[in-house]
Design a protein around this motif. Structure first.
Motif, short mmCIF file in Angstrom:
data_model
loop_
_atom_site.label_atom_id
_atom_site.label_comp_id
_atom_site.label_asym_id
_atom_site.label_seq_id
_atom_site.Cartn_x
_atom_site.Cartn_y
_atom_site.Cartn_z
N LEU A 235 0.85 -1.18 0.00
CA LEU A 235 0.00 0.00 0.00
C LEU A 235 0.89 1.24 0.00
O LEU A 235 1.77 1.38 0.86
CB LEU A 235 -0.91 -0.01 1.23
N VAL A 236 0.71 2.16 -0.96
CA VAL A 236 1.57 3.33 -1.11
C VAL A 236 0.74 4.59 -1.26
O VAL A 236 -0.49 4.55 -1.24
CB VAL A 236 2.51 3.16 -2.34
N GLY A 237 1.44 5.73 -1.45
CA GLY A 237 0.77 7.01 -1.59
C GLY A 237 0.09 7.38 -0.28
O GLY A 237 0.58 7.08 0.82
N ASN A 238 -1.04 8.01 -0.39
CA ASN A 238 -1.86 8.35 0.77
C ASN A 238 -2.91 7.28 0.98
O ASN A 238 -4.12 7.57 1.05
CB ASN A 238 -2.49 9.74 0.58
N ASP A 239 -2.47 6.02 1.05
CA ASP A 239 -3.36 4.86 1.14
C ASP A 239 -4.37 4.85 -0.01
O ASP A 239 -5.52 4.45 0.15
CB ASP A 239 -4.10 4.81 2.48
N ASP A 240 -3.89 5.29 -1.19
CA ASP A 240 -4.79 5.37 -2.34
C ASP A 240 -4.19 4.69 -3.57
O ASP A 240 -4.66 4.90 -4.69
CB ASP A 240 -5.15 6.82 -2.66
N ALA A 241 -3.16 3.86 -3.37
CA ALA A 241 -2.55 3.15 -4.49
C ALA A 241 -1.83 1.91 -3.97
O ALA A 241 -1.47 1.82 -2.79
CB ALA A 241 -1.58 4.06 -5.25
N LEU A 242 -1.61 0.97 -4.88
CA LEU A 242 -0.87 -0.24 -4.58
C LEU A 242 0.34 -0.31 -5.49
O LEU A 242 0.24 -0.04 -6.70
CB LEU A 242 -1.73 -1.49 -4.79
N SER A 243 1.48 -0.68 -4.93
CA SER A 243 2.65 -1.04 -5.73
C SER A 243 2.65 -2.56 -5.83
O SER A 243 2.72 -3.26 -4.82
CB SER A 243 3.92 -0.54 -5.06
N VAL A 244 2.55 -3.07 -7.05
CA VAL A 244 2.37 -4.51 -7.27
C VAL A 244 3.58 -5.05 -8.06
O VAL A 244 3.98 -4.45 -9.06
CB VAL A 244 1.07 -4.78 -8.05
N THR A 245 4.13 -6.16 -7.59
CA THR A 245 5.23 -6.82 -8.28
C THR A 245 4.82 -8.25 -8.62
O THR A 245 4.39 -9.00 -7.75
CB THR A 245 6.50 -6.83 -7.42
N MET A 246 4.97 -8.60 -9.92
CA MET A 246 4.64 -9.94 -10.39
C MET A 246 5.70 -10.38 -11.39
O MET A 246 6.43 -9.56 -11.95
CB MET A 246 3.25 -9.95 -11.06
N THR A 247 5.78 -11.67 -11.64
CA THR A 247 6.61 -12.14 -12.75
C THR A 247 5.90 -11.83 -14.06
O THR A 247 4.67 -11.63 -14.09
CB THR A 247 6.88 -13.65 -12.66
N LEU A 248 6.65 -11.80 -15.14
CA LEU A 248 6.03 -11.54 -16.44
C LEU A 248 5.02 -12.62 -16.79
O LEU A 248 3.97 -12.34 -17.39
CB LEU A 248 7.11 -11.45 -17.52
N ALA A 249 5.31 -13.86 -16.42
CA ALA A 249 4.35 -14.94 -16.67
C ALA A 249 3.04 -14.70 -15.93
O ALA A 249 1.95 -14.89 -16.49
CB ALA A 249 4.95 -16.28 -16.27
N GLN A 250 3.13 -14.27 -14.68
CA GLN A 250 1.92 -13.98 -13.90
C GLN A 250 1.14 -12.81 -14.50
O GLN A 250 -0.10 -12.84 -14.56
CB GLN A 250 2.30 -13.69 -12.45
N ILE A 251 1.86 -11.78 -14.93
CA ILE A 251 1.19 -10.62 -15.53
C ILE A 251 0.45 -11.02 -16.79
O ILE A 251 -0.72 -10.65 -16.99
CB ILE A 251 2.23 -9.51 -15.83
N GLU A 252 1.11 -11.75 -17.66
CA GLU A 252 0.49 -12.13 -18.93
C GLU A 252 -0.73 -13.02 -18.70
O GLU A 252 -1.74 -12.89 -19.39
CB GLU A 252 1.52 -12.82 -19.82
#
Length: 701
Positions: free
Chosen positions: A103-120
């Motif tokens: 959870l980032v910003g002013n609790d108004d956004a998410l920073s998300v990390t995934m593998t490219l396979a998961q994203i696709e």
């Protein structure tokens, strides 16, 4: 069991593509590992946005009970943070897909990390490696929109970092730098040698400086030695026309290996400096050819089709004198300023220290926020930081970098979620408003509103290609306003240059042929490719923000009313829209140090950090007197016309001649005028008036 067709009906595509930016990023054949991780940002639905905007205007209004009652990051989070239930639902959905979520910003956004396979697999798209056609920067993106289930998409405003392409439309290179080269010369059929290609011509007070490339005669092997790159010694033939005087000056320059380097493709790249032959502050139209001993001579170059003005280099001391800035800037630890940097524009501390010492400016520490590569300093970033610090050397300064894979939104969220963010920020990046996805524009605007509510001043370069942006992403003479300069929630800064011919009468013909001379002190005119420059300061009217904000309505209406004879056709611009720029500052012939080398730089990218430093100096005085910093500036600036030198010479019908389609000027644009105008805004700063006005402003409640 749910059928596949009903699943498709519940999916929503999120598209945040900056199309003009995408056109500069080209897919490559580089294979990507499916296990490679990739970070992106999910903007959650914010709460109480109407309350935020009302507060933004109130804290900048001396008649409001909330005037300068600035909010903290925690207070902003309480106001606009996403609903806890939606934070949980979206976070858990991504975690079920294998993502790491923060959870980032002013609790108004998410920073998300995934593998490219998961994203696709999650978003039904393909991630590809891309390389930028001009900068060679690399990025991983999809060219199709991510798709989300309806119950998740209802809680999301936008996704950034999957199919959006970071804009690189900062000040396109106008530095004398070895990092970029002209295109290769190509001999026409039947020619024995190609005409040299000139990327840029600079002018000092009495000399011309050519940045150019040549090749050996047709049939000769590619050069392997700078000492004697071709079979015969090269000589450069220069022809010039002094337009104001109607006289010619022609001369030859010998080849010198110390000023040249070998470039791939059999090219020799040189920086040529003429003797001090030219009178100062004259428009000089140059062309150049190359010959080889008793061998062939090339045609004269016809690419560079504008005149340049001979003028002095700019130093901080010159600007201090011009703008009436005294040297007594208090050292105020509670004060702060920053430059925002993107797309891998980094800082060299060694270059910065050398620049400040050589300019006679006190050496100061810079606080680096975010990624930085000291061995790869950027032309944009070094210009920004050097001139902001040179003009306000005692202000604690931040170099705020977000690296290669982030842009305005991520930068803004970092600032507004900080416990003690810098009070003044300068941004030297822009894009065509028409190419900016509206969801992205609206979301970044909410971050600008947060900054104003926190007491932060934000300045943005107005663009370097006139009203049309031709040469900077536009290819025709349609007006193309620049965002975020068109945002009502920032201060847009245009560019000027110094000349003794700063009055409209200068150069006018007397008795039918004799130009009227001007020996006035050095004053400022608008930067324009039809008046001695190779680029043009940006300005105009927004098509998205359909109503001018209250702070500028009167000034803009006066301009429209009093200058009807010089206005473009009414169907070319939205006369009711947000108009820009708001102010201006010097943007030509600024000395910089990049990668250990001294050079020159131009652009509204210089004007914005210079003007921001003026505000930092004023904030230092206010804070020393136990007053609040200025915060959002425009209500204050437009209330004080006497705080500006009114620039009345120049127009922005031209663009940037150095980049395709290499068109210097268009038929229509806006002209400078008495009072505010969409070329240089209110004008350039008169520090004394602004300082006294700021004290009166802060004590008006």
């Amino acid at each position: 069991m749910v059928s596949s067709s009903s699943v498709l009906l519940s999916l929503v595509a999120f598209l945040v593509v900056l199309s003009a930016a995408q056109a500069k990023w080209e897919p490559t054949n580089m294979a990507l590992s499916v296990d490679q991780t990739h970070r992106f940002t999910v903007g959650l639905k914010q709460q109480n946005l109407s309350m935020l905007e009302k507060y933004f205007w109130a804290v900048a209004d001396p008649s409001s009970p909330q005037f300068q009652n600035y909010l903290t990051a925690d207070q902003l989070t309480e106001m606009v943070g996403a609903l806890p239930s939606e934070i949980t639902a979206v976070s858990e959905w991504f975690r079920l897909k294998g993502a790491q979520v923060e959870l980032v910003g002013n609790d108004d956004a998410l920073s998300v990390t995934m593998t490219l396979a998961q994203i696709e697999d999650t978003f039904k798209l393909q991630m590809l490696h891309h390389r930028h056609s001009r900068t060679d920067k690399e990025i991983v993106r999809s060219t199709t929109a991510p798709v989300l289930p309806q119950h998740i998409s209802d809680s999301i405003d936008l996704i950034v970092g999957l199919n959006d392409f970071p804009n690189t439309n900062a000040r396109l290179p106008r530095t004398l730098s070895p990092k970029t080269f002209p295109p290769a010369p190509i001999a026409a059929p039947g020619e024995a040698v190609a005409a040299p290609v000139v990327r840029i011509v600079y002018a000092s007070k009495n000399a011309l400086i050519f940045d150019m490339t040549f090749t050996c005669p047709v049939g000769e092997p590619a050069p392997t030695s700078l000492a004697s790159p071709c079979s015969s010694p090269a000589t450069f033939h220069v022809k010039t026309l002094l337009k104001g005087l109607g006289t010619h000056m022609d001369f030859d320059l010998p080849y010198s290996s110390t000023d040249c380097q070998l470039v791939s493709g059999g090219q020799v790249h040189c920086t040529l400096v003429t003797p001090d032959l030219f009178p100062a502050y004259q428009l000089v139209s140059p062309t150049i050819a190359v010959s080889f001993g008793n061998g062939p001579t090339s045609p004269f170059n016809n690419f560079f089709n504008v005149a340049v003005v001979t003028s002095d280099f700019v130093t901080p001391q010159l600007l201090n004198e011009l703008y009436g800035i005294d040297g007594d800037e208090p050292s105020q630890p509670k004060n702060s300023q920053s430059v925002a940097e993107f797309i891998g524009q980094y800082l060299s501390s060694a270059d910065l220290t050398s620049f400040l010492l050589a300019m006679g400016v006190p050496e100061a520490e810079v606080i680096i926020k975010g990624p930085n590569n000291q061995t790869d300093p950027g032309e944009e970033s070094m210009l920004d930081i050097q001139w902001q610090m040179a003009m306000s050397p005692h202000t604690p300064t931040y170099f705020w970098s977000v690296g290669d894979n982030k842009y305005l939104l991520e930068w803004a969220m970092e600032v507004t979620s900080s416990s003690n963010p810098p009070l003044v920020h300068s941004i030297s990046y822009s894009d065509n408003e028409s190419d900016t996805e509206k969801s992205f524009l609206v979301r970044v605007d909410s971050e600008f509103q947060k900054m104003g509510a926190m007491g932060i001043s934000v300045m943005v370069s107005s663009g370097d290609a006139g009203a049309t942006n031709i040469g900077h992403g536009s290819t025709d003479c349609t007006f193309d306003p620049q965002w975020p300069s068109t945002s009502p929630y920032i201060t847009s800064v245009g560019a000027t240059y110094l000349t003794p011919a700063a009055m409209g009468v200068c150069g006018q013909k007397m008795f039918g042929s004799q130009p009227i001379p001007c020996e006035t002190p050095l004053l400022e005119v608008a930067v324009a490719a039809d008046n001695g420059m190779v680029w043009t300061t940006g300005g105009g009217f927004s098509n998205y923000y359909t109503q001018a904000p209250p702070y500028q309505k009167d000034a803009v209406n006066q301009y429209l009313k009093k200058n009807q004879a010089t206005l473009p056709p009414a169907n070319m611009f939205n006369a009711n829209g947000r108009a820009y720029p708001d102010v201006a500052a010097i943007g030509h012939n600024l000395i910089v140090k990049i990668d250990g080398e001294w050079g020159l730089a131009d652009g509204t990218s210089a004007s914005s950090p210079i003007f921001s430093a003026v505000i930092s100096r004023i904030n230092a005085r206010l804070i020393a007197a136990n007053l609040k910093p200025l915060g959002f500036l425009n209500n204050f600036l437009y209330s004080l016309p006497q705080g500006f030198f009114d620039v009345i010479v120049g127009d922005n019908s031209c663009g940037d001649v150095l980049h395709p389609p290499h068109v210097a000027c268009c038929p229509d644009g806006f002209s400078c005028a008495i009072g505010w105008d969409p070329v240089t805004g209110m004008g350039t700063p008169r520090y004394g008036w602004l300082l006294s006005g700021a004290f009166n402003w802060s004590q008006r409640q």
